[in-house]
Design a protein around this motif. Structure first.
Motif, mmCIF file in Angstrom:
data_model
loop_
_atom_site.group_PDB
_atom_site.id
_atom_site.type_symbol
_atom_site.label_atom_id
_atom_site.label_comp_id
_atom_site.label_asym_id
_atom_site.label_seq_id
_atom_site.Cartn_x
_atom_site.Cartn_y
_atom_site.Cartn_z
ATOM 1 N N LEU A 154 -3.007 0.814 -4.133
ATOM 2 C CA LEU A 154 -2.821 -0.484 -3.496
ATOM 3 C C LEU A 154 -3.441 -1.591 -4.335
ATOM 4 O O LEU A 154 -4.353 -1.344 -5.149
ATOM 5 C CB LEU A 154 -3.432 -0.489 -2.093
ATOM 6 C CG LEU A 154 -4.950 -0.303 -1.958
ATOM 7 C CD1 LEU A 154 -5.407 -0.851 -0.615
ATOM 8 C CD2 LEU A 154 -5.363 1.162 -2.066
ATOM 9 N N ILE A 156 -5.663 2.627 7.678
ATOM 10 C CA ILE A 156 -5.522 4.026 7.264
ATOM 11 C C ILE A 156 -6.434 4.923 8.101
ATOM 12 O O ILE A 156 -6.020 5.979 8.580
ATOM 13 C CB ILE A 156 -5.823 4.160 5.758
ATOM 14 C CG1 ILE A 156 -4.744 3.450 4.944
ATOM 15 C CG2 ILE A 156 -5.938 5.628 5.351
ATOM 16 C CD1 ILE A 156 -5.057 3.316 3.468
ATOM 17 N N VAL A 204 0.872 -1.182 0.000
ATOM 18 C CA VAL A 204 0.000 0.000 0.000
ATOM 19 C C VAL A 204 0.906 1.228 0.000
ATOM 20 O O VAL A 204 1.671 1.452 0.941
ATOM 21 C CB VAL A 204 -0.927 0.013 1.232
ATOM 22 C CG1 VAL A 204 -1.818 1.251 1.204
ATOM 23 C CG2 VAL A 204 -1.767 -1.251 1.270
ATOM 24 N N ARG A 205 0.827 1.998 -1.069
ATOM 25 C CA ARG A 205 1.758 3.121 -1.242
ATOM 26 C C ARG A 205 1.020 4.455 -1.137
ATOM 27 O O ARG A 205 0.006 4.655 -1.801
ATOM 28 C CB ARG A 205 2.450 3.030 -2.598
ATOM 29 C CG ARG A 205 3.318 1.781 -2.739
ATOM 30 C CD ARG A 205 3.928 1.705 -4.127
ATOM 31 N NE ARG A 205 2.921 1.502 -5.166
ATOM 32 C CZ ARG A 205 3.148 1.652 -6.474
ATOM 33 N NH1 ARG A 205 4.346 2.043 -6.880
ATOM 34 N NH2 ARG A 205 2.200 1.422 -7.351
ATOM 35 N N MET A 206 1.537 5.347 -0.290
ATOM 36 C CA MET A 206 0.973 6.685 -0.166
ATOM 37 C C MET A 206 1.577 7.555 -1.272
ATOM 38 O O MET A 206 2.799 7.704 -1.361
ATOM 39 C CB MET A 206 1.291 7.255 1.216
ATOM 40 C CG MET A 206 0.626 8.578 1.533
ATOM 41 S SD MET A 206 0.666 8.961 3.312
ATOM 42 C CE MET A 206 2.422 8.858 3.650
ATOM 43 N N PHE A 240 -3.784 7.028 -1.857
ATOM 44 C CA PHE A 240 -2.980 5.808 -1.861
ATOM 45 C C PHE A 240 -3.246 5.013 -3.145
ATOM 46 O O PHE A 240 -4.299 5.146 -3.769
ATOM 47 C CB PHE A 240 -3.336 4.907 -0.672
ATOM 48 C CG PHE A 240 -3.153 5.547 0.680
ATOM 49 C CD1 PHE A 240 -2.033 5.275 1.445
ATOM 50 C CD2 PHE A 240 -4.111 6.423 1.194
ATOM 51 C CE1 PHE A 240 -1.874 5.856 2.700
ATOM 52 C CE2 PHE A 240 -3.959 7.004 2.442
ATOM 53 C CZ PHE A 240 -2.829 6.720 3.193
#
Length: 921
Positions: free
Chosen positions: A877, A889, A863-865, A875
């Motif tokens: 994901l 989150i 999961v990338r911000m 995000f």
């Protein structure tokens, strides 16, 4: 032997003015030039009693613009623009600064400062004194005809002698006036001879000796344009020779003996610095900073003065033994300042050219790794292999026992991460400066060096050049590259030595350690991640915008009865106010009618001008589409990184005074939030195949924080029940909830937190100022805590000069005491909102810093911000991890204030998902 320093005060003033951005003192007065001038003068006085330092000193100023030269030639200096408006009131203060150092301030009606300097120089030479003229003015170079006279260029920290005159003009000081007369001077409007520049003028003087000799020889010269000009403009050449001649027989206003230096008495200088609130200079004066923040605050940190930057002391590291020596020293010390030099400004595409390090003031080095010409056959200087340097420095830069210090370190983290280096732990001086002095000044290295170190950094353009002939940094010779790059690391270290002790003393440690410093690595990682954009969708949207703009243009032209360029303010103003006769137009200094957004909105609301009102509305729509097209739908396509296929925005931790992040290239903060057009642009921000976009947005966080900070029971209870706050406000103010009253209540809820005036609210709600004031009065009657909060916040801000967030972030407002009513009112509005908006920023930053570890602990490393926009985090994901990621989150964001702060209202978080950013809303 007496040594007289004559300071060209007029030159100092303008160099100081252009050296620093606009600054104001505690009274709201402009003092950028005053501050710069004071630091420059201070630097000079530090040479007192040193070898070859001054025994006598005076500052020479221009008294007026009219001198005997104007009698000779009425166009002398006629082209000079008047001094900038904000500089004029600083002239008396600069005289005060001179007297605060107990230095003579010499000026004489009818004479230029240069003439006074020439006369004092002649008088001092007659008594056998040495003279140093503190200036780099070419006219004053004429005075260096004797070995006892030299010049000091303080901006470049170098002595000038006759050899510098010969190098620059091709003649010695004794012949410089002849050259200057032939070549003329566009700045002073000395006519000279057309077509003759410095090189041709020096050739002529070297051949013939004087202007008169050149003019006498002109008729016998070979026929040419130069010969014709010398004959035709002979009298102007003779006049120019008189204009550039320095008068050395001016009656001396004060005798030389009165210039003797006895040291700098502290009381007048302290009084001057305290009057203007120059805290850093007060700290230098007595090694004690300004009054403590609290009665039980610790003593102010004492910082010993650093020596001036010695660029010749910097080392160029080109062998393995030297590199190992620097690494061992850094490990032994436990901290090191680091800076990178690269091939481009974009950290995602820049190649590493070199790395600089500093351990102590003047103990700095530069490690070149990719210098040499661009051509494959170009000669390369001796330097270490880049892969070897990266491999060798990696353990040091990742060593948890060694603190790495940088300025705007986010850039360096991104560059080094692309070479496999994860820098930690670190301190960032740009963030330290912001957390200490937000609102006082900018936080770029050049400005901080001038403000805190009285040092002028080497300009990048002076190293690489400008325009088409500019070099890449990799093409700069190693000596010049070392002086520039090692200075960056050296200055960074010096700033850190000043800022680090101030954090605790000025109670900024909490916001730096708990909010801002952790975020540097977080946003560097976000920038590297980037976001995918659908180039084809953007292209289609650009085409659609272009068609709609063309439609608006056609309608506008038909209403106006003629075609004109809508993007031209002049043509639009002429159509509205001249051709259509709309009343109330106002012209600026250029004589062009204003057609800014406020003016167009005024016209659009004018029911007596239906055609003009329609044109104004269409122009506003056209402008919005034009801006969105150029800023986003066109620009985003060009900003797609060819290596990653994604767009990488750049975030700034210091771009917004209240602590909010700002973004550039592209600016994602300005995409319209609630319009269909804004949603269409967001639709182009998409997830990779198999992934989804998740948007997590704080719900009405500013109102929630207002309920907590201002202690408003009705709002707190409503948030706890989950009520619609705008409905509740509509009921409180208007007695009923309709679409209209809810909309008005929503406007009032947010506007009052921004300190809006009755006139501002009247404009937003389209009511009279009296009606708006009645609404504000009713609001304060229903929610007295808000009124109390505003009053207390303004009282505190005016007393202390700053506001604080719940996490202790200070925002300074130096213009709260401005004599300009608009500036003062603007600062008051900003001060009212700063504690609330700043606390919002602190909370979302804490959420961002905690998000990565929380997702990793939950087994969700994919999961990338990607983005942070206002109160929203975006995000990307995998689809299969969506349900597991949502509660993590939401929990991190909802509890971001804890445990440092327990809020009396819950923080609501709204989450949406979809294949694009637009769909996730």
């Amino acid at each position: 032997m007496p040594h007289l320093y004559l300071v060209d005060g007029s030159g100092y003033i303008f160099r100081a003015y252009h050296r620093l951005p606009p600054l104001t003192n505690v009274h709201g007065e402009p003092v950028g030039a005053v501050y710069g001038y004071t630091t420059m003068l201070w630097k000079l006085t530090e040479q007192l009693h040193k070898e070859d330092g001054p025994t006598h000193m005076a500052v020479i100023l221009d008294k007026s613009s009219q001198t005997f030269r104007n009698d000779l030639y009425d166009q002398y200096k006629a082209n000079r623009p008047p001094p900038p408006e904000d500089l004029v009131p600083q002239f008396p203060m600069i005289r005060d600064a001179t007297r605060a150092f107990s230095l003579p301030c010499i000026e004489e009606e009818g004479w230029e400062a240069d003439d006074l300097i020439a006369s004092y120089t002649k008088a001092a030479m007659a008594q056998g004194w040495s003279v140093t003229i503190v200036s780099s003015d070419k006219d004053l170079m004429q005075l260096m005809t004797d070995p006892s006279v030299d010049m000091l260029d303080t901006m470049n920290n170098r002595r000038l002698g006759p050899e510098d005159t010969r190098a620059k003009f091709g003649v010695g000081p004794e012949k410089l006036g002849e050259v200057l007369a032939l070549m003329g001077d566009s700045v002073d409007n000395v006519p000279g001879v057309p077509g003759i520049g410095p090189k041709r003028a020096s050739d002529l003087i070297n051949e013939y000796g004087t202007v008169e000799a050149v003019l006498a020889a002109a008729p016998d010269m070979k026929k040419s344009k130069m010969r014709d000009n010398l004959i035709e403009h002979a009298e102007m050449a003779r006049l120019s020779r008189q204009l550039v001649e320095l008068a050395s027989d001016v009656p001396l206003p004060d005798p030389l003996e009165e210039f003797e230096l006895q040291g700098i008495p502290e009381p007048p200088l302290r009084a001057f610095l305290e009057h203007h609130g120059f805290k850093s200079l007060l700290g230098r004066l007595s090694a004690v900073a300004d009054a403590p923040v609290a009665e039980d605050a610790p003593d102010a940190p004492v910082q010993a003065e650093d020596p001036p930057c010695d660029h010749d002391a910097y080392e160029t590291v080109t062998d393995e033994t030297a590199l190992e020596r620097w690494i061992i020293a850094a490990r032994h010390q436990g901290w090191v300042a680091v800076d990178t030099e690269t091939s481009a400004l974009d950290a995602m595409q820049a190649d590493l050219v070199g790395i600089s390090m500093a351990l102590h003031p003047n103990l700095a080095c530069y490690i070149p790794v990719a210098h040499g010409g661009s051509d494959m056959f170009a000669e390369k200087p001796q330097q270490l292999d880049r892969d070897y340097v990266v491999r060798t420095l990696k353990p040091l830069l990742e060593d948890p026992a060694v603190l790495k210090i940088g300025h705007n370190l986010k850039y360096d983290l991104t560059v080094l991460s692309r070479y496999g280096i994860d820098v930690a732990p670190y301190d960032d001086t740009i963030v330290m400066s912001f957390d200490l002095d937000a609102g006082k000044h900018g936080h770029g290295m050049d400005e901080l060096a001038a403000t805190h170190l009285s040092h002028s950094c080497i300009a990048f353009k002076d190293v690489v050049g400008t325009g088409k002939k500019a070099l890449g940094f990799h093409e700069v010779d190693l000596k010049a590259a070392t002086r520039y790059a090692a200075e960056d690391a050296d200055v960074t270290l010096r700033l850190w030595r000043r800022f680090k002790p101030r954090l605790q003393y000025e109670e900024a440690t909490r916001v730096y350690e708990m909010v801002d410093r952790p975020l540097v690595a977080v946003i560097a990682r976000m920038e590297r991640e980037g976001v995918k954009v659908d180039a084809e969708a953007l292209s289609r949207l650009s085409g659609d915008f272009a068609q709609r703009m063309a439609g608006y243009e056609a309608e506008i032209h038909e209403l106006a009865g003629s075609k004109f360029t809508i993007g031209s303010p002049k043509q639009l103003g002429d159509v509205l106010f001249e051709q259509m006769g709309i009343k109330g137009g106002r012209k600026g200094k250029s004589g062009v009618y204003s057609t800014d957004v406020n003016e167009l909105e005024r016209i659009a609301a004018d029911k007596d001008q239906p055609k003009g009102a329609e044109i104004a509305r269409l122009v506003l729509d056209w402008r919005q589409l034009s801006k969105l097209k150029s800023t986003y739908t066109d620009a985003l396509q060009a900003q797609i990184n060819p290596e990653t296929g994604r767009v990488h925005t750049s975030y700034s931790l210091t771009g917004a005074q209240t602590g909010r992040l700002s973004s550039t290239d592209p600016n994602l903060q300005n995409i319209p939030i609630r319009t269909e057009t804004g949603r269409q642009i967001r639709d182009a921000f998409v997830a990779e195949p198999g992934n989804v976009i998740l948007s997590a947005d704080y719900s009405q966080i500013e109102l929630r924080l207002a309920a907590h900070i201002a202690d408003v029971p009705q709002l707190r209870e409503a948030f706890e029940r989950g009520d619609d706050i705008h409905n509740m406000t509509a009921e409180e103010l208007f007695g009923e909830v309709t679409r209209d009253t809810r909309g008005r209540a929503k406007t009032i809820n947010f506007a009052i937190l921004y300190g809006i005036s009755r006139w501002g609210l009247a404009g937003r709600l389209d009511v009279t100022p009296d009606e708006a004031q009645a609404m504000i009065d009713r609001y304060f009657e229903r929610f007295p805590g808000i009124n109390r909060y505003i009053a207390e916040t303004l009282t505190f801000a005016k007393e202390h000069g700053y506001t604080r967030t719940l996490f202790g972030r200070k925002t300074h407002f130096p213009r709260l005491a401005s004599k300009n009513q608009n500036e003062r009112a603007g600062s008051e509005r900003a001060a009212i909102n700063a504690p609330i908006q700043g606390t919002c920023a602190d909370i979302i930053k804490r959420a961002m810093a905690r998000m990565g570890p929380a997702l990793a602990d939950a087994g969700l490393p994919n999961v990338r911000m990607l983005l942070q926009v206002h109160d929203e985090l975006v995000f990307e994901l995998p689809e299969g991890e969506l349900e597991a990621a949502k509660p993590v989150i939401e929990r991190v964001m909802a509890s971001a204030a804890e445990p440092a702060l327990t809020l009396s209202v819950p923080l609501g978080v709204e989450i949406g998902t979809g294949p694009s950013w637009g769909a996730a809303h």
